[in-house]
Structures are given as C-alpha cells and as structure tokens.
Design a protein around this motif. Structure first.
Motif, PDB file in Angstrom:
ATOM      1  N   ALA A   1      12.032  32.203  87.055  1.00  0.00           N
ATOM      2  CA  ALA A   1      12.034  31.363  88.077  1.00  0.00           C
ATOM      3  C   ALA A   1      13.906  30.750  88.793  1.00  0.00           C
ATOM      4  O   ALA A   1      14.540  31.023  89.888  1.00  0.00           O
ATOM      5  CB  ALA A   1      10.778  29.830  87.999  1.00  0.00           C
ATOM      6  N   VAL A   2      13.998  30.563  87.670  1.00  0.00           N
ATOM      7  CA  VAL A   2      15.957  30.058  87.958  1.00  0.00           C
ATOM      8  C   VAL A   2      16.768  31.612  88.117  1.00  0.00           C
ATOM      9  O   VAL A   2      16.847  31.229  89.031  1.00  0.00           O
ATOM     10  CB  VAL A   2      16.459  29.929  86.754  1.00  0.00           C
ATOM     11  CG1 VAL A   2      17.992  30.067  86.813  1.00  0.00           C
ATOM     12  CG2 VAL A   2      15.799  28.493  86.255  1.00  0.00           C
ATOM     13  N   ALA A   3      16.248  32.442  88.336  1.00  0.00           N
ATOM     14  CA  ALA A   3      16.979  34.204  88.111  1.00  0.00           C
ATOM     15  C   ALA A   3      16.508  34.495  89.838  1.00  0.00           C
ATOM     16  O   ALA A   3      17.090  34.753  90.162  1.00  0.00           O
ATOM     17  CB  ALA A   3      16.198  35.170  87.481  1.00  0.00           C
ATOM     18  N   ALA A   4      15.368  33.728  90.432  1.00  0.00           N
ATOM     19  CA  ALA A   4      14.554  33.912  91.656  1.00  0.00           C
ATOM     20  C   ALA A   4      15.682  33.280  92.945  1.00  0.00           C
ATOM     21  O   ALA A   4      16.002  33.762  93.920  1.00  0.00           O
ATOM     22  CB  ALA A   4      13.111  34.214  91.747  1.00  0.00           C
ATOM     23  N   ALA A   5      16.199  31.793  92.042  1.00  0.00           N
ATOM     24  CA  ALA A   5      16.183  30.488  93.085  1.00  0.00           C
ATOM     25  C   ALA A   5      17.735  30.735  92.414  1.00  0.00           C
ATOM     26  O   ALA A   5      18.579  31.112  94.271  1.00  0.00           O
ATOM     27  CB  ALA A   5      15.895  29.368  92.511  1.00  0.00           C
ATOM     28  N   TRP A   6      18.818  31.334  91.814  1.00  0.00           N
ATOM     29  CA  TRP A   6      20.023  31.313  92.121  1.00  0.00           C
ATOM     30  C   TRP A   6      20.729  32.766  91.511  1.00  0.00           C
ATOM     31  O   TRP A   6      20.207  33.804  91.210  1.00  0.00           O
ATOM     32  CB  TRP A   6      20.571  30.276  90.606  1.00  0.00           C
ATOM     33  CG  TRP A   6      20.912  28.468  90.620  1.00  0.00           C
ATOM     34  CD1 TRP A   6      22.166  27.932  91.642  1.00  0.00           C
ATOM     35  CD2 TRP A   6      20.204  27.884  90.094  1.00  0.00           C
ATOM     36  NE1 TRP A   6      21.237  26.793  90.982  1.00  0.00           N
ATOM     37  CE2 TRP A   6      20.260  27.080  90.776  1.00  0.00           C
ATOM     38  CE3 TRP A   6      18.185  27.430  90.005  1.00  0.00           C
ATOM     39  CZ2 TRP A   6      19.727  25.266  91.063  1.00  0.00           C
ATOM     40  CZ3 TRP A   6      17.319  27.019  90.348  1.00  0.00           C
ATOM     41  CH2 TRP A   6      17.801  25.504  90.381  1.00  0.00           C
ATOM     42  N   THR A   7      21.736  32.208  92.575  1.00  0.00           N
ATOM     43  CA  THR A   7      22.655  33.578  92.001  1.00  0.00           C
ATOM     44  C   THR A   7      23.063  33.181  90.741  1.00  0.00           C
ATOM     45  O   THR A   7      23.630  32.598  89.617  1.00  0.00           O
ATOM     46  CB  THR A   7      23.743  34.024  93.796  1.00  0.00           C
ATOM     47  OG1 THR A   7      24.899  32.371  92.470  1.00  0.00           O
ATOM     48  CG2 THR A   7      23.262  33.961  94.358  1.00  0.00           C
ATOM     49  N   GLU A   8      24.159  34.797  89.944  1.00  0.00           N
ATOM     50  CA  GLU A   8      23.517  34.863  88.727  1.00  0.00           C
ATOM     51  C   GLU A   8      24.367  33.762  88.560  1.00  0.00           C
ATOM     52  O   GLU A   8      25.322  33.347  87.184  1.00  0.00           O
ATOM     53  CB  GLU A   8      24.536  36.244  87.747  1.00  0.00           C
ATOM     54  CG  GLU A   8      23.274  37.098  88.104  1.00  0.00           C
ATOM     55  CD  GLU A   8      23.671  38.747  87.768  1.00  0.00           C
ATOM     56  OE1 GLU A   8      24.301  38.047  86.721  1.00  0.00           O
ATOM     57  OE2 GLU A   8      22.830  39.480  88.491  1.00  0.00           O
ATOM     58  N   ASP A   9      25.177  33.694  89.159  1.00  0.00           N
ATOM     59  CA  ASP A   9      27.178  32.356  88.454  1.00  0.00           C
ATOM     60  C   ASP A   9      26.942  31.108  89.233  1.00  0.00           C
ATOM     61  O   ASP A   9      27.667  30.630  89.872  1.00  0.00           O
ATOM     62  CB  ASP A   9      28.415  33.198  89.744  1.00  0.00           C
ATOM     63  CG  ASP A   9      28.544  33.352  90.861  1.00  0.00           C
ATOM     64  OD1 ASP A   9      27.826  33.303  91.795  1.00  0.00           O
ATOM     65  OD2 ASP A   9      29.861  33.951  91.414  1.00  0.00           O
ATOM     66  N   GLY A  10      25.298  31.285  89.701  1.00  0.00           N
ATOM     67  CA  GLY A  10      25.276  29.570  90.548  1.00  0.00           C
ATOM     68  C   GLY A  10      25.372  28.272  89.715  1.00  0.00           C
ATOM     69  O   GLY A  10      25.441  28.753  88.219  1.00  0.00           O
ATOM     70  N   THR A  11      25.763  27.315  89.917  1.00  0.00           N
ATOM     71  CA  THR A  11      25.826  26.058  89.696  1.00  0.00           C
ATOM     72  C   THR A  11      25.120  25.154  90.303  1.00  0.00           C
ATOM     73  O   THR A  11      24.136  25.088  91.555  1.00  0.00           O
ATOM     74  CB  THR A  11      27.316  25.850  89.946  1.00  0.00           C
ATOM     75  OG1 THR A  11      27.601  25.655  90.930  1.00  0.00           O
ATOM     76  CG2 THR A  11      28.088  26.699  89.613  1.00  0.00           C
ATOM     77  N   TYR A  12      24.677  24.241  89.221  1.00  0.00           N
ATOM     78  CA  TYR A  12      23.782  23.209  88.937  1.00  0.00           C
ATOM     79  C   TYR A  12      25.211  21.569  88.689  1.00  0.00           C
ATOM     80  O   TYR A  12      25.600  21.442  87.884  1.00  0.00           O
ATOM     81  CB  TYR A  12      22.814  22.938  88.468  1.00  0.00           C
ATOM     82  CG  TYR A  12      21.893  21.817  88.138  1.00  0.00           C
ATOM     83  CD1 TYR A  12      21.328  21.484  89.327  1.00  0.00           C
ATOM     84  CD2 TYR A  12      22.353  20.235  87.679  1.00  0.00           C
ATOM     85  CE1 TYR A  12      20.932  20.375  90.045  1.00  0.00           C
ATOM     86  CE2 TYR A  12      21.593  19.032  88.364  1.00  0.00           C
ATOM     87  CZ  TYR A  12      20.548  19.386  88.956  1.00  0.00           C
ATOM     88  OH  TYR A  12      20.131  18.506  88.931  1.00  0.00           O
ATOM     89  N   THR A  13      25.096  21.287  90.177  1.00  0.00           N
ATOM     90  CA  THR A  13      26.433  19.764  89.077  1.00  0.00           C
ATOM     91  C   THR A  13      25.645  18.111  89.791  1.00  0.00           C
ATOM     92  O   THR A  13      24.832  18.297  90.957  1.00  0.00           O
ATOM     93  CB  THR A  13      27.386  19.804  90.294  1.00  0.00           C
ATOM     94  OG1 THR A  13      27.957  20.296  89.632  1.00  0.00           O
ATOM     95  CG2 THR A  13      28.478  18.784  89.474  1.00  0.00           C
TER      96      THR A  13
END
Length: 124
Positions: free
Chosen positions: A29-41
C-alpha cells in the motif's frame, strides 16, 4: 472513499496505507501511494522512503491496536497539492483520540511525494 479526482485517489491510497494491518499489506500500500523517495513529516516523525513511512505507520498501529484511520470531510486540491482531515477511530467503542490534517504534494502520476501532517487532537 470514492476516487473522483486525482486528489481523492491519492487520499484513498493514503488511507489504504495507513489502514494496512500486516507488514506485507503495508509495504504494498505504501508503494502504491508514495513515490520511492516520498516523505512523511508530522510533529512526531520525519522520514523518507517506503521503509521509513511503513515503519511510522506500523508504530502507530502498535501504539493504537484496534484502531483505524478515516477521513474527516472532503479532500480539497489544486495544482499538485491536496489537503484533508482524518481521525483515528477505535473499532471497540468508536472513540477518536487522535485527529489531524495533512497536506500532500503529488507527482505527475498522482503519487505522493511529500506529506506535511499536523496533529489537531492527541491523548493527554
């Protein structure tokens, strides 16, 4: 959640990731939602990449077992930005001890590049 716009689709994928219960489901699910270098802050976390994001989500489930995330209100967006509210809900009694608001930046394909989260309600 109905996915009517790219913003709705991104938010739906975001909630799918946050509600994934097993590490395997979460990774997918994370791979489907975020880009590989995506961030969460947010005030409690600042991570980059799928593994870091998955770890933050897993830690939330460890801290609040038997809870799920649901949207609060509609998703709003313009250009490559979307915003939406959310709350953490107890499956046992429907209580909502945590609520917040996120602003997400999307890439050209509608995947999340960055999440900027705010906590509006937290337990004492």
């Amino acid at each position: 959640m109905t996915a009517d716009t790219p913003y709705d689709t991104a938010a739906a994928r975001y909630f799918d990731a946050w509600n994934a219960r097993t590490p395997e489901e979460r990774a997918k699910a994370v791979a489907a939602a975020w880009t590989e270098d995506g961030t969460y802050t947010d005030p409690l976390a600042d991570v980059t990449g799928h593994d870091g994001i998955g770890a933050v989500i897993g830690a939330a489930h460890e801290q609040f077992p038997g809870f799920f995330f649901r949207p609060l209100g509609a998703v709003d967006g313009h250009h490559r930005l979307a915003r939406f509210g959310w709350e953490l809900v107890s499956e046992a009694d429907g209580s909502t001890p945590v609520a917040g608001f996120d602003v997400v930046e999307l890439d050209d394909d509608g995947r999340i590049r960055a999440v900027h989260g705010f906590l509006d309600r937290v337990p004492a």
